[in-house]
Structure formats: structure tokens, C-alpha cells
Design a protein around this motif. Sequence first.
Motif, PDB file in Angstrom:
ATOM      1  N   LEU A 128       0.834  -1.210   0.000  1.00 56.02           N
ATOM      2  CA  LEU A 128       0.000   0.000   0.000  1.00 56.02           C
ATOM      3  C   LEU A 128       0.866   1.258   0.000  1.00 56.02           C
ATOM      4  O   LEU A 128       0.568   2.238  -0.696  1.00 56.02           O
ATOM      5  CB  LEU A 128      -0.939   0.000   1.210  1.00 56.02           C
ATOM      6  CG  LEU A 128      -1.974  -1.131   1.287  1.00 56.02           C
ATOM      7  CD1 LEU A 128      -2.766  -1.026   2.595  1.00 56.02           C
ATOM      8  CD2 LEU A 128      -2.909  -1.087   0.093  1.00 56.02           C
ATOM      9  N   ALA A 129       1.954   1.223   0.751  1.00 58.42           N
ATOM     10  CA  ALA A 129       2.878   2.364   0.791  1.00 58.42           C
ATOM     11  C   ALA A 129       3.539   2.572  -0.568  1.00 58.42           C
ATOM     12  O   ALA A 129       3.759   3.719  -0.997  1.00 58.42           O
ATOM     13  CB  ALA A 129       3.927   2.144   1.881  1.00 58.42           C
ATOM     14  N   MET A 130       3.867   1.481  -1.245  1.00 57.58           N
ATOM     15  CA  MET A 130       4.474   1.571  -2.579  1.00 57.58           C
ATOM     16  C   MET A 130       3.534   2.268  -3.562  1.00 57.58           C
ATOM     17  O   MET A 130       3.958   3.106  -4.366  1.00 57.58           O
ATOM     18  CB  MET A 130       4.824   0.165  -3.087  1.00 57.58           C
ATOM     19  CG  MET A 130       5.952  -0.508  -2.321  1.00 57.58           C
ATOM     20  SD  MET A 130       5.974  -2.309  -2.519  1.00 57.58           S
ATOM     21  CE  MET A 130       6.166  -2.467  -4.282  1.00 57.58           C
ATOM     22  N   TYR A 147      -3.801   4.503 -12.887  1.00 60.25           N
ATOM     23  CA  TYR A 147      -3.348   3.390 -12.065  1.00 60.25           C
ATOM     24  C   TYR A 147      -3.986   2.092 -12.553  1.00 60.25           C
ATOM     25  O   TYR A 147      -5.216   1.951 -12.543  1.00 60.25           O
ATOM     26  CB  TYR A 147      -3.693   3.606 -10.589  1.00 60.25           C
ATOM     27  CG  TYR A 147      -3.308   2.421  -9.721  1.00 60.25           C
ATOM     28  CD1 TYR A 147      -1.968   2.119  -9.486  1.00 60.25           C
ATOM     29  CD2 TYR A 147      -4.283   1.592  -9.168  1.00 60.25           C
ATOM     30  CE1 TYR A 147      -1.605   1.022  -8.712  1.00 60.25           C
ATOM     31  CE2 TYR A 147      -3.939   0.496  -8.387  1.00 60.25           C
ATOM     32  CZ  TYR A 147      -2.594   0.216  -8.170  1.00 60.25           C
ATOM     33  OH  TYR A 147      -2.233  -0.879  -7.413  1.00 60.25           O
ATOM     34  N   ASP A 148      -3.160   1.155 -12.988  1.00 57.54           N
ATOM     35  CA  ASP A 148      -3.628  -0.173 -13.401  1.00 57.54           C
ATOM     36  C   ASP A 148      -3.549  -1.118 -12.210  1.00 57.54           C
ATOM     37  O   ASP A 148      -2.445  -1.430 -11.733  1.00 57.54           O
ATOM     38  CB  ASP A 148      -2.765  -0.717 -14.542  1.00 57.54           C
ATOM     39  CG  ASP A 148      -3.189  -0.184 -15.906  1.00 57.54           C
ATOM     40  OD1 ASP A 148      -4.050   0.704 -15.943  1.00 57.54           O
ATOM     41  OD2 ASP A 148      -2.644  -0.653 -16.926  1.00 57.54           O
ATOM     42  N   ALA A 163      -8.012  -5.856  -1.536  1.00 54.20           N
ATOM     43  CA  ALA A 163      -8.026  -5.326  -2.901  1.00 54.20           C
ATOM     44  C   ALA A 163      -8.582  -3.906  -2.920  1.00 54.20           C
ATOM     45  O   ALA A 163      -8.041  -3.019  -3.595  1.00 54.20           O
ATOM     46  CB  ALA A 163      -8.840  -6.243  -3.807  1.00 54.20           C
ATOM     47  N   LEU A 164      -9.641  -3.679  -2.143  1.00 54.78           N
ATOM     48  CA  LEU A 164     -10.220  -2.337  -2.091  1.00 54.78           C
ATOM     49  C   LEU A 164      -9.276  -1.345  -1.420  1.00 54.78           C
ATOM     50  O   LEU A 164      -9.248  -0.163  -1.788  1.00 54.78           O
ATOM     51  CB  LEU A 164     -11.561  -2.378  -1.353  1.00 54.78           C
ATOM     52  CG  LEU A 164     -12.724  -2.992  -2.131  1.00 54.78           C
ATOM     53  CD1 LEU A 164     -13.937  -3.184  -1.234  1.00 54.78           C
ATOM     54  CD2 LEU A 164     -13.089  -2.135  -3.347  1.00 54.78           C
ATOM     55  N   GLN A 165      -8.489  -1.813  -0.475  1.00 55.64           N
ATOM     56  CA  GLN A 165      -7.501  -0.927   0.149  1.00 55.64           C
ATOM     57  C   GLN A 165      -6.485  -0.431  -0.874  1.00 55.64           C
ATOM     58  O   GLN A 165      -6.045   0.729  -0.822  1.00 55.64           O
ATOM     59  CB  GLN A 165      -6.782  -1.650   1.283  1.00 55.64           C
ATOM     60  CG  GLN A 165      -7.614  -1.878   2.536  1.00 55.64           C
ATOM     61  CD  GLN A 165      -6.798  -2.557   3.631  1.00 55.64           C
ATOM     62  OE1 GLN A 165      -5.711  -2.089   3.999  1.00 55.64           O
ATOM     63  NE2 GLN A 165      -7.324  -3.667   4.148  1.00 55.64           N
ATOM     64  N   LYS A 168      -8.139   2.304  -2.911  1.00 52.25           N
ATOM     65  CA  LYS A 168      -8.273   3.519  -2.105  1.00 52.25           C
ATOM     66  C   LYS A 168      -6.929   4.227  -1.978  1.00 52.25           C
ATOM     67  O   LYS A 168      -6.854   5.467  -2.028  1.00 52.25           O
ATOM     68  CB  LYS A 168      -8.826   3.160  -0.729  1.00 52.25           C
ATOM     69  CG  LYS A 168     -10.276   2.694  -0.744  1.00 52.25           C
ATOM     70  CD  LYS A 168     -10.734   2.263   0.651  1.00 52.25           C
ATOM     71  CE  LYS A 168     -12.171   1.771   0.635  1.00 52.25           C
ATOM     72  NZ  LYS A 168     -12.622   1.292   1.977  1.00 52.25           N
ATOM     73  N   ALA A 169      -5.858   3.446  -1.824  1.00 51.50           N
ATOM     74  CA  ALA A 169      -4.522   4.047  -1.724  1.00 51.50           C
ATOM     75  C   ALA A 169      -4.183   4.825  -2.987  1.00 51.50           C
ATOM     76  O   ALA A 169      -3.633   5.935  -2.929  1.00 51.50           O
ATOM     77  CB  ALA A 169      -3.483   2.956  -1.460  1.00 51.50           C
ATOM     78  N   ALA A 170      -4.510   4.245  -4.145  1.00 50.47           N
ATOM     79  CA  ALA A 170      -4.224   4.917  -5.417  1.00 50.47           C
ATOM     80  C   ALA A 170      -5.073   6.169  -5.583  1.00 50.47           C
ATOM     81  O   ALA A 170      -4.588   7.223  -6.032  1.00 50.47           O
ATOM     82  CB  ALA A 170      -4.462   3.955  -6.577  1.00 50.47           C
ATOM     83  N   ALA A 171      -6.342   6.073  -5.206  1.00 47.12           N
ATOM     84  CA  ALA A 171      -7.252   7.206  -5.374  1.00 47.12           C
ATOM     85  C   ALA A 171      -6.862   8.373  -4.479  1.00 47.12           C
ATOM     86  O   ALA A 171      -6.795   9.531  -4.924  1.00 47.12           O
ATOM     87  CB  ALA A 171      -8.689   6.768  -5.089  1.00 47.12           C
ATOM     88  N   THR A 172      -6.593   8.099  -3.214  1.00 46.38           N
ATOM     89  CA  THR A 172      -6.253   9.180  -2.280  1.00 46.38           C
ATOM     90  C   THR A 172      -4.892   9.791  -2.597  1.00 46.38           C
ATOM     91  O   THR A 172      -4.635  10.944  -2.253  1.00 46.38           O
ATOM     92  CB  THR A 172      -6.267   8.658  -0.835  1.00 46.38           C
ATOM     93  OG1 THR A 172      -5.385   7.520  -0.725  1.00 46.38           O
ATOM     94  CG2 THR A 172      -7.667   8.244  -0.417  1.00 46.38           C
TER      95      THR A 172
END
Length: 539
Positions: A128-130, A147-148, A163-165, A168-172
Motif C-alpha cells: 500500500l505504501a508503494m 493506475y492499473d 483489494a479495495l484498500q 483507495k490508496a491509489a485514489a487518495t
Amino acid sequence: MTTTPSPQLWLYDTTLRDGTQREGLSVSIEDKLRIAHRLDQLGIPFIEGGWPGANPKDVQFFWQLQENPLKQAEIVPFCSTRRPHTKAVDEPMLQAILAAGTRWVTIFGKSWDLHVIEGLKTSLDENLAMIRDTIEYLRSQGRRVIYDAEHWFDGYKQNPDYALQTIKAAATAGAEWLVLCDTNGGTLPHEITQIVKDVVQVTGDLSPISQIGIHTHNDSEMAVANALAAVMAGAKMVQGTINGYGERCGNANLCSLIPNLQLKLGYSCIAEHQLNQITETSRFVSEVVNLAPDEHAPFVGRSAFAHKGGIHVSAVERNPLTYEHIQPEQVGNRRRIVISEQSGLSNVLAKARTLGMELDKHDPQTKHILQRMKELESEGYQFEAAEASFALLMYEALGLRQQFFEVKGFQVHCDLVEVKETTNSLATVKVGVNGKNILEAAEGNGPVAALDAALRKALVNFYPQIADFELTDYKVRILNGNTGTSAKTRALVESGNGKQRWTTVGVSTNILEASYQAVVAGLEYGLLLYFQAEKAVKV
């Protein structure tokens, strides 16, 4: 009266990256540039150009596009998120992405916990950090991010919360497009529909700028259907490749997706005048990557609007809607009437019409053409695959066949020395043209190539346009293999002049005789096309 505008869909072509991963497909920098400009002309909004930094070819491709930019499309580089336990600002891969000088970049990251643990050998939190660090860094450098979400559907089915996390990480972090990828190509349309709806609902209030896209593979023969299902469930971007090229079984085929989305579902993808370029674009890309076009491909294949059965032809002649789901011209294709032993008078009449001749079905000549065609097919000729030969047969039956030249004899000699890597052949031909006899010889890497070269050499001074003809394909089939070396052979020769292609056929127990028939007919038909076109221009 006002009309409601068609909902907008964004197309993203990945032929130059994902498509080139197809086994047996290889392209040069020049090839990639030609394809990119053709896709730009087609109106594709996003064109993925490759992974700069992964290989020198892609680096040079992006440099050359800076010198000769596209007119309307956004060219997009592709790269992964940063590596585990590093910083995005120190990641060499991302520096190569920035050096490409594009406004948009595409980053892919892991959605499936299995891949994070087994593939990346890192923790779920680090993954998630990556994702966050990579996208935030690229945004800080002024880039807009697609983001793919790799292996999204497999990951969601195994661990939907994680998967949803990742999404969300990409969106935020600032990704404007969240593209859900069916990387293994194993998901079915009903699963796609439900999962995309779930994601749209979850991300609706997550980020004001993020929209959902879809990227499907064809391992279950579902890539196009899955992409359509995703769009109907709320996806606004569709990723795919021209002709469905891609790794393993390929990607979603944009040549099928675009007409379905635009003509069947009413979405706005490209302009109408660009839609009718899609067949030409499909064949152009096939030519550049040196792969034979799929003749039976939906919408753009040569057989997509071909009619063979006599009842079908008769009905289509009255009303094309009886056997055609769209007008061929909408996608730049055309209707073809196929001639074979299954044909009836309707096929002959329709084929004659394409040649500019109106025949009467009650005329004995018309019935003679049909009877003669069926007699020849019973001997092994195949006019379904050799329409140029059928046209010559028709002209001859009507007394309209022009004799451009007469082959009075030929000989072919082959040099079969085992130590040589190639077989050299020498052909000698004697040809009569305008009362003159010409004797010429030429070499080739095989007997048919030598014969073709010798004929051209003998005729080119009388018909200079022959210099533009080329033999583009040659196929041989044994028709009755149980007779051994006495078997009858059918030779199919495809010829072209840079603008058109035509196929001719020859049949004989002698393979050279069959090939000779097809080659000679190919040259004759090419000359016929030339003089017909010249006559039309003068008129």
C-alpha cells in the motif's frame, strides 16, 4: 427538438506495449512510430507507448515522438510502482518515466495479496505504501496518473477488503483513473458486472477526480464481453489492443469493442468518420507487425460480411438487414458475395454486379457460368478463395476476356545441392505479346518465385505497371493424397499492387503446372484491374 448527447467513453490502446508481448510479434522503433500515428489518426485518446527504462527501444521511441508529436492523442509510458523499502524519489525506473516527457503516466501495482506475499516478498502494508508513494511522487512532478490494478479481479475474489484498500490508496494519492485488470483472463461477465458495481459504489465518494477503467485479457474468450459488461456497470475507460494482440490468448480487441460500444450501446468513442477507418487500421497494423490478418474477425475481417449460401445471397440482395447486423461501410468494410459449389444464380448475379455487369438470371450464359464454375470446383478449383479467377472465368464465358499476353512455354530448373542453405531455381519462359515472341529467364529461391520473376521480366516492357505487382502469398494443397505422387494439387497465389490484393487458383497433377496457372492468372487480373481503373478515370 434537442437530442441527448452520447455518453463519453475513453479509449486506451496498449498495442505498442501489451500487444507486442504476443508470441511471434516483434516491432522496430519505426514500426511503433507508424502504428502510433495511425492510432492517433483513428482518434484514440490514450496510446500506451511502452516501458521506457526497461529497454533502449522504448526510450528512443518516446524521444522520437517528442520530435514528431501526435496530433490529438496522449502518449503514455508504463511502469510499476517503486520497489519495496525504497523511496519513489530514488527509484531509477520512475526517473526514466519522467524523462519520457509526457503529461500522463500509467503505473501498475499489486491488488492480489498472493502476489504481494509470494511475488514481491513484502508485507501488505508495504505494498500500500508503494502505491501511495509512487503516485504522490509522480503527481508532485506534475504528472497525471492512470493506475492499473493488476490481477484486480482475482485479488478481489480472494481478499476483497485488501483489494479495495489498494484502490483507495491509489485514489487518495491522486490517481485519476483506477483501471481494474483481469490479468489472467479467467473472469466471467457476470462476475465483472457485480465487482465493477461494487467498486464504483465504494469509490464514488472516495475521490472527486478518480474514475474507473477496465483492462481485460482473452484467456477465456471473454475479453470483449467482459469489457462491455464493465462499461455497462459503470467503467468509463476501456483498454485494449488492435486485433486483440497480446500475451497468451491476447487482450480485448478494440476493433470489436469500438463498434459494439458506439453502434450498439450508443457511447461516444471516436468520430463517425474515424469509425469507418477501423478496418483499414486493423489491416495496417497487421501489415506492419507482419502477421496475416484474421479473415474471419468480426467487423473488420474480409469474411465478416461475406455471403456464400444462395438463399443468403438472394435475401441480402433484397435487404441487407436479413443477414447483416450493421452496414459494412460503417466500419470501413464491404459486402462480399462468395462463389463456390454451394452457390446459386443469386451469387453469380451479385458477383457480376460487383464487376459492373448486369446479368439476366434467365440468360443461358448466366446458367453456363454457374455450371462451368461447379464443374471446375468438382475438379479441385476453389473459387471461394480465388475470386479473381472466378472473375476471369466470367469474362471468358461472356466473351469479354482480354488477352494481354500468351505464354507459349516455360521450363524450370532447380539446383538441389545439399551443402547449400537455399535452393536456387532458374525459369525460362516464352511469351507472345502483340505479335512478338519474347524469351526471358530469371532466378528465384524456388521454382514458383523464378517463374514469377521470368514472366514479369518478359512483360514489364509492354506493361510497366507490372513492376508494382508483387506475389504476397502462395499456398499448395494436395487434394487426393491417397494417390501418392499422382495426386492432384491446388495452388493459390495471392498478388497485390500496394492498394489491392487478389487471389487466383490453379489445379493440376503437376505442382508446377498448377502454380503456373495461378501465377499467370494473377498477372492477368492485375492488368485487368489497372486498365479498368484507367478507363474509369478517363470517363
